[in-house]
Design a protein around this motif. Structure first.
Motif, PDB file in Angstrom:
ATOM      1  N   ALA A  39       0.858  -1.197  -0.048  1.00 23.37           N
ATOM      2  CA  ALA A  39      -0.107  -0.012   0.263  1.00 23.37           C
ATOM      3  C   ALA A  39       0.879   1.231  -0.024  1.00 23.37           C
ATOM      4  O   ALA A  39       0.742   2.252  -0.575  1.00 23.37           O
ATOM      5  CB  ALA A  39      -0.924   0.064   1.106  1.00 23.37           C
ATOM      6  N   MET A  40       1.937   1.104   0.805  1.00 22.94           N
ATOM      7  CA  MET A  40       2.838   2.543   0.959  1.00 22.94           C
ATOM      8  C   MET A  40       3.613   2.559  -0.625  1.00 22.94           C
ATOM      9  O   MET A  40       4.242   3.767  -0.867  1.00 22.94           O
ATOM     10  CB  MET A  40       3.522   2.359   2.009  1.00 22.94           C
ATOM     11  N   THR A  41       3.668   1.404  -0.983  1.00 25.97           N
ATOM     12  CA  THR A  41       4.623   1.574  -2.470  1.00 25.97           C
ATOM     13  C   THR A  41       3.571   2.117  -3.380  1.00 25.97           C
ATOM     14  O   THR A  41       4.278   2.978  -4.356  1.00 25.97           O
ATOM     15  CB  THR A  41       5.012   0.220  -2.634  1.00 25.97           C
TER      16      THR A  41
ATOM     17  N   THR B 204      10.935   1.009  -1.604  1.00 24.58           N
ATOM     18  CA  THR B 204      12.003   1.124  -2.402  1.00 24.58           C
ATOM     19  C   THR B 204      12.002   0.525  -3.796  1.00 24.58           C
ATOM     20  O   THR B 204      12.720   0.959  -4.669  1.00 24.58           O
ATOM     21  CB  THR B 204      13.318   0.512  -1.801  1.00 24.58           C
ATOM     22  N   ALA B 205      11.076  -0.523  -4.045  1.00 20.73           N
ATOM     23  CA  ALA B 205      11.113  -1.044  -5.219  1.00 20.73           C
ATOM     24  C   ALA B 205      10.476   0.080  -6.246  1.00 20.73           C
ATOM     25  O   ALA B 205      10.910  -0.150  -7.331  1.00 20.73           O
ATOM     26  CB  ALA B 205       9.871  -2.264  -5.124  1.00 20.73           C
TER      27      ALA B 205
ATOM     28  N   ARG C 128      17.476   6.449  -0.068  1.00 18.55           N
ATOM     29  CA  ARG C 128      17.707   6.842   1.511  1.00 18.55           C
ATOM     30  C   ARG C 128      16.970   7.894   1.560  1.00 18.55           C
ATOM     31  O   ARG C 128      16.284   8.141   3.032  1.00 18.55           O
ATOM     32  CB  ARG C 128      19.335   7.434   1.485  1.00 18.55           C
ATOM     33  N   ARG C 129      16.555   8.905   0.919  1.00 20.68           N
ATOM     34  CA  ARG C 129      15.652  10.172   1.066  1.00 20.68           C
ATOM     35  C   ARG C 129      14.156   9.633   1.515  1.00 20.68           C
ATOM     36  O   ARG C 129      13.631  10.322   2.463  1.00 20.68           O
ATOM     37  CB  ARG C 129      15.823  11.020  -0.102  1.00 20.68           C
ATOM     38  N   VAL C 130      13.727   8.743   0.426  1.00 21.26           N
ATOM     39  CA  VAL C 130      12.379   8.205   0.881  1.00 21.26           C
ATOM     40  C   VAL C 130      12.283   7.334   2.102  1.00 21.26           C
ATOM     41  O   VAL C 130      11.305   7.652   2.929  1.00 21.26           O
ATOM     42  CB  VAL C 130      11.886   7.329  -0.523  1.00 21.26           C
ATOM     43  N   SER C 131      13.480   6.558   2.320  1.00 16.80           N
ATOM     44  CA  SER C 131      13.311   6.092   3.884  1.00 16.80           C
ATOM     45  C   SER C 131      13.447   6.926   4.916  1.00 16.80           C
ATOM     46  O   SER C 131      12.698   6.677   5.880  1.00 16.80           O
ATOM     47  CB  SER C 131      14.522   5.004   4.017  1.00 16.80           C
ATOM     48  N   GLU C 132      14.070   7.917   4.769  1.00 16.58           N
ATOM     49  CA  GLU C 132      14.171   8.953   5.878  1.00 16.58           C
ATOM     50  C   GLU C 132      13.019   9.831   6.213  1.00 16.58           C
ATOM     51  O   GLU C 132      12.817  10.453   7.201  1.00 16.58           O
ATOM     52  CB  GLU C 132      15.326   9.762   5.890  1.00 16.58           C
ATOM     53  N   LEU C 133      12.133   9.633   5.255  1.00 13.88           N
ATOM     54  CA  LEU C 133      10.861  10.176   5.493  1.00 13.88           C
ATOM     55  C   LEU C 133      10.181   9.681   6.921  1.00 13.88           C
ATOM     56  O   LEU C 133       9.390  10.174   7.373  1.00 13.88           O
ATOM     57  CB  LEU C 133       9.886  10.273   4.361  1.00 13.88           C
TER      58      LEU C 133
ATOM     59  N   ALA D  45      19.855  -0.365   4.146  1.00 15.87           N
ATOM     60  CA  ALA D  45      18.975  -1.589   3.411  1.00 15.87           C
ATOM     61  C   ALA D  45      18.139  -1.280   2.239  1.00 15.87           C
ATOM     62  O   ALA D  45      18.269  -2.030   1.403  1.00 15.87           O
ATOM     63  CB  ALA D  45      17.995  -2.276   4.661  1.00 15.87           C
ATOM     64  N   CYS D  46      17.600  -0.119   2.387  1.00 18.34           N
ATOM     65  CA  CYS D  46      16.872   0.542   1.105  1.00 18.34           C
ATOM     66  C   CYS D  46      17.636   0.587  -0.029  1.00 18.34           C
ATOM     67  O   CYS D  46      17.551   0.223  -1.329  1.00 18.34           O
ATOM     68  CB  CYS D  46      16.010   1.712   1.437  1.00 18.34           C
TER      69      CYS D  46
END
Length: 339
Positions: free
Chosen positions: A60-62, A139-140, A158-163, A173-174
């Motif tokens: 869902a978040m992807t 990340t996909a 990394r930028r999207v993970s850090e949200l 990992a991302c």
């Protein structure tokens, strides 16, 4: 990016493989490990009463990221990230479960990228950690959007993970997952170590040891797989032990991940995305392709189209369109609901 027919096919399977692993694993989440011969299926149920074939928060978040990428938008743009976070916040209001870190961030932040980062930092400081796997699978979509630029891919991952997640383990990992997906799509190789050269030397050594460990253990040997490190380890273990040199590895890896116990939807989704990126759309079992579905009213065919359009910055292309049509008749959906 101009893709060959084989690369088209592999890119088409990424989000579908992710969602099928997610949906199958959902029915076994937080249960104990199962024997290697135990049958598993996309049965639904689990602690949150998922419908058969229904994906969870990971897929869902992807979706909002994939929709933005499919429209040719730059996922590094703060205004695009603002829109994506606003959609996450809206989704979280009715989501059955969004994870400890994600739930806290999305329920306690203003619906902007800056608000999410601020809430993530506050939650991290409150708990002393934020390296859960909630940012990994999305990340996909980043990988598909930046197949032509590995540096931008790693930076954006990394930028999207850090949200939502502050720890370096999560952003590492991302980046590693995204670059492994890129390697699978472009080169037809499963190589979880493909992104290691992008890490600082001390972290490269640490992640090398982690992947070495995964190759010598079973998925069930990583019971803390809600931690993003063990999610990747358990998924790589499932892929490694689903010993196959053919498309059957998609099914076998997803099933092995589900039998491992713990956070099975995340582990199986990770294994599914990576193996489908290697073996392509046709490797995802037909029954799964037609059954998988979830927020915001999409099905497997929609994920295939989003995958291909993201890989082409909005243009699926003739080969991609033909591949998508083979998945089945398009369901009536309203993609505007996620834009």
């Amino acid at each position: 990016m101009n893709l060959t027919a084989a690369q088209h096919d592999r890119s088409a399977g990424v989000l579908l493989g992710l969602a099928c692993g997610d949906a199958l694993g959902a029915g076994y989440e937080f249960a104990g490990p199962l024997p290697d011969t135990a049958p598993v299926s996309m049965r639904g149920g689990g602690g949150f009463h998922w419908a058969p074939g229904e994906w969870t928060d990971y897929t869902a978040m992807t979706v909002p990221l994939a929709v933005a990428a499919a429209a040719g938008r730059d996922l590094r743009d703060e205004s695009v990230l603002n829109e994506i976070v606003a959609q996450w916040v809206n989704w979280a209001k009715s989501a059955p479960y969004a994870g400890t870190q994600l739930g806290a961030v999305l329920s306690g932040s203003e619906p902007t990228a800056a608000g999410a980062r601020r809430a993530a930092r506050e939650q991290h400081e409150r708990n002393g950690r934020s390296a859960g796997n909630g940012s990994l699978l999305r990340t996909a979509a980043v990988a598909l959007a930046y197949l032509d630029d590995p540096v931008a891919l790693a930076e954006t991952a990394r930028r999207v993970s850090e949200l939502t997640h502050c720890e370096t383990d999560a952003s590492d990992a991302c980046a590693l997952f995204g670059l492994a997906l890129r390697q699978a799509v472009l080169e037809g190789e499963l190589d979880i170590r493909a992104g290691l050269p992008t890490l600082p030397s001390e972290r490269r050594e640490m992640w090398t040891a982690r992947f070495d460990d995964a190759e010598h253990k079973r998925p069930a040997d990583f019971p803390g797989n809600g931690w993003v490190v063990q999610t990747l380890q358990a998924a790589w273990s499932a892929i490694t032990h689903a010993r196959a040199t053919d498309a059957g590895q998609v099914r076998r890896a997803i099933e092995a991940a589900a039998r491992g116990g713990g956070d099975t939807d995340a582990v199986a989704a990770t294994a599914g995305a990576l193996t489908a990126a290697r073996w392509g759309l046709a490797a995802v079992p037909t029954a799964w392709r037609h059954l998988v579905q979830g927020w915001p009213g999409l099905g497997g065919v929609d994920l295939v189209r989003l995958s291909m359009q993201a890989a082409h910055r909005g243009e699926a292309g003739e080969v991609g369109g033909a591949v998508a049509d083979e998945v089945g008749r398009r369901r009536t959906v309203k993609l505007r609901a996620v834009r």
